[in-house]
Design an enzyme around this catalytic site. Structure first.
Site, short mmCIF file in Angstrom:
data_model
loop_
_atom_site.label_atom_id
_atom_site.label_comp_id
_atom_site.label_asym_id
_atom_site.label_seq_id
_atom_site.Cartn_x
_atom_site.Cartn_y
_atom_site.Cartn_z
N TYR A 45 0.81 -1.22 0.00
CA TYR A 45 0.00 0.00 0.00
C TYR A 45 0.85 1.27 0.00
CZ TYR A 45 -3.64 -3.31 1.29
OH TYR A 45 -4.51 -4.39 1.31
N HIS A 101 -4.58 5.97 -1.60
CA HIS A 101 -5.27 5.84 -0.31
C HIS A 101 -4.32 6.12 0.87
CE1 HIS A 101 -9.19 5.01 1.11
NE2 HIS A 101 -9.05 3.77 1.50
N TYR A 141 -5.64 -0.69 9.45
CA TYR A 141 -6.23 -0.60 8.12
C TYR A 141 -7.29 0.49 8.16
CZ TYR A 141 -3.53 -4.61 6.69
OH TYR A 141 -2.48 -5.44 6.41
N ASN A 154 -10.38 1.05 7.37
CA ASN A 154 -11.77 0.94 7.85
C ASN A 154 -11.91 0.93 9.37
OD1 ASN A 154 -12.26 0.82 5.15
ND2 ASN A 154 -13.07 -1.24 5.16
N ASN A 192 -14.25 5.60 4.26
CA ASN A 192 -14.42 4.65 5.37
C ASN A 192 -13.54 4.97 6.58
OD1 ASN A 192 -16.43 3.17 4.11
ND2 ASN A 192 -14.97 1.85 3.06
#
Length: 188
Positions: A14, A19, A64, A66, A112
């Site tokens: 990531y 993001h 993470y 969320n 989120n």
């Protein structure tokens, strides 16, 4: 005291994705202040700096995206940081790449990570620095988890620097000054 949180997902896969712009900004801020974000605490990685005689906790949640709110809640609760002194830096697909928008409250807007923070903090009152990553031309998840092109990365680096300056302005002069100065910023 302030809590400055960069949102993103942990893990090499990531790193430097759209993001993870929040992680990128917080990492650059730590580098600017010659610290490493290497303490494992509050379900994340953190470090401490000082800006304008204010103690600042830099935080990258390891939960993470969320579940980011769990990390934010733990850190703000431990240090008793009021919501008004929490600054969240994150990606926003509704803004063109290279733009910034600062808000002091509001809905999650479909993000989120912000949704999790609002739920865990039982409030939508916290400062947000939204870093524009552009509107997806394809499926949303592959877009936000994708990387910037070389040309886009140059624009984003300028945007990250502006995000750091906006954070410093919020801490030194207040939200309104930062909003007046940086809403409308465009690195293009």
């Amino acid at each position: 005291m302030y809590l400055v949180v960069g949102l993103g997902n942990p893990g090499e896969e990531y790193k430097h994705t759209r993001h993870n712009v929040g992680f990128d900004v917080v990492d650059l801020m730590a580098k600017k202040y010659n610290v490493s974000i290497n303490r494992t605490k509050f379900k994340g990685m953190c470090a401490q700096i000082n800006v304008a005689s204010e103690k600042i906790i830099l935080l990258k949640p390891s939960t993470y995206m969320n579940l980011s709110g769990e990390s934010v809640r733990e850190a703000s609760s431990f240090y008793k940081i009021p919501n008004e002194n929490i600054i969240i830096i994150y990606d926003d697909i509704s803004l063109d790449a290279g733009k910034l928008r600062i808000r002091s409250k509001g809905s999650a807007g479909g993000h989120n990570g912000i949704k999790s923070i609002i739920e865990c903090m039982s409030s939508d009152v916290f400062t947000r620095i939204k870093v524009g990553t552009g509107k997806p031309q394809r499926e949303l998840i592959s877009y936000v988890l994708g990387h910037f092109s070389k040309e886009q990365r140059v624009i984003m680096e300028k945007t990250f620097e502006a995000s750091i300056k906006a954070t410093q302005t919020i801490i030194e002069k207040g939200y309104t000054d930062a909003m007046n100065q940086f809403n409308g910023f465009n690195a293009n």
